[in-house]
Enzyme design. Structure first.
Site, PDB file in Angstrom:
ATOM      1  N   CYS A  94      -3.035   7.203  -1.673  1.00  0.00           N
ATOM      2  CA  CYS A  94      -4.294   7.101  -0.944  1.00  0.00           C
ATOM      3  C   CYS A  94      -4.176   6.054   0.168  1.00  0.00           C
ATOM      4  O   CYS A  94      -3.343   5.154   0.109  1.00  0.00           O
ATOM      5  CB  CYS A  94      -5.424   6.711  -1.895  1.00  0.00           C
ATOM      6  SG  CYS A  94      -5.774   7.954  -3.159  1.00  0.00           S
ATOM      7  N   CYS A 100      -4.323   2.258  -0.856  1.00  0.00           N
ATOM      8  CA  CYS A 100      -3.376   1.654  -1.796  1.00  0.00           C
ATOM      9  C   CYS A 100      -1.933   1.917  -1.391  1.00  0.00           C
ATOM     10  O   CYS A 100      -1.024   1.778  -2.205  1.00  0.00           O
ATOM     11  CB  CYS A 100      -3.627   2.163  -3.218  1.00  0.00           C
ATOM     12  SG  CYS A 100      -3.251   3.906  -3.464  1.00  0.00           S
ATOM     13  N   CYS A 140       0.082   4.897 -10.702  1.00  0.00           N
ATOM     14  CA  CYS A 140      -1.321   5.257 -10.527  1.00  0.00           C
ATOM     15  C   CYS A 140      -1.918   5.891 -11.778  1.00  0.00           C
ATOM     16  O   CYS A 140      -3.054   6.343 -11.765  1.00  0.00           O
ATOM     17  CB  CYS A 140      -1.478   6.221  -9.348  1.00  0.00           C
ATOM     18  SG  CYS A 140      -0.556   7.749  -9.519  1.00  0.00           S
TER      19      CYS A 140
END
Length: 220
Positions: free
Chosen positions: A194, A197, A216
């Site tokens: 994303c 991040c 994640c």
């Protein structure tokens, strides 16, 4: 029963293509590639569709992916004449309404649980096996990844055909086959998630930079 599958003793010596071919044969229409549109999935998409033009592929849309990732998503569907199965996390508005602003900064584990892990659980719900682009040299947390093994967490078989590949191996395959890749790789992003991040860096050092996270939650 898929859970009772007896793996060949030499599976760890198999080349990636053979691992893909094996799971396609063992779990017809009940195995899918988890695609995050990184260079590893570029390789696996090519192998997968060469063996089975109607193979299943799914992707998780957190609604915070990079524009370059969405563009490659569209290109993959055009190139292979396929529709990637979509599993979504909550929209940005829904996430904010339920959890407040910038949940990924305040409670990253909760953010990942609702944005990535919950959609993954739904994606795996009707499958007997899933294929991932995990490689052992990406991070210490992935160093023991088998090419094919039982995923206790999701009670499903998990194949990582590129487990013993290096970055050079991946790029050599991409260049040999002239495959499309996420443009962010050319800007120093080795691992792409994303927007909030992901930063440039080798291995997974660009994921959740500045914190102690490297995973994640999808491949815990």
């Amino acid at each position: 029963m898929a859970a009772n599958l007896q793996l060949p003793a030499d599976v760890e010596s198999w080349p990636a293509q053979r691992v893909v071919e094996y799971v396609l044969a063992e779990f017809p229409d009940r195995v899918a590639l988890a695609c995050s549109f990184q260079k590893e999935e570029t390789v696996l998409l090519d192998m997968l569709f060469e063996l089975e033009p109607k193979a299943r592929v799914f992707a998780i849309d957190t609604h915070y992916l990079f524009p370059e990732t969405y563009e490659l998503w569209r290109e993959v569907e055009r190139r292979y004449d396929t529709t990637i199965e979509l599993f979504e996390g909550p929209s940005a508005d829904e996430l904010t309404a339920t959890h407040g602003e910038k949940l990924w900064e305040r409670k990253p584990d909760l953010y990942l649980a609702v944005a990535k892990v919950e959609p993954l659980v739904r994606a795996l719900g009707d499958l007997d096996g899933w294929i991932t682009g995990v490689r052992r040299d990406q991070s210490p947390t992935r160093s023991a990844t088998p090419k094919l093994g039982w995923d206790e967490r999701h009670e499903i078989w998990k194949a990582s055909p590129l487990a013993d590949w290096t970055d050079d191996d991946v790029w050599a395959y991409v260049q040999e086959r002239d495959l499309p890749v996420n443009e962010l790789h050319e800007r120093g992003y080795a691992s792409i998630g994303c927007t909030h991040c992901t930063a440039p860096g080798t291995g997974r050092e660009g994921r959740w930079a500045g914190g102690d996270k490297t995973e994640c939650g999808l491949h815990a």
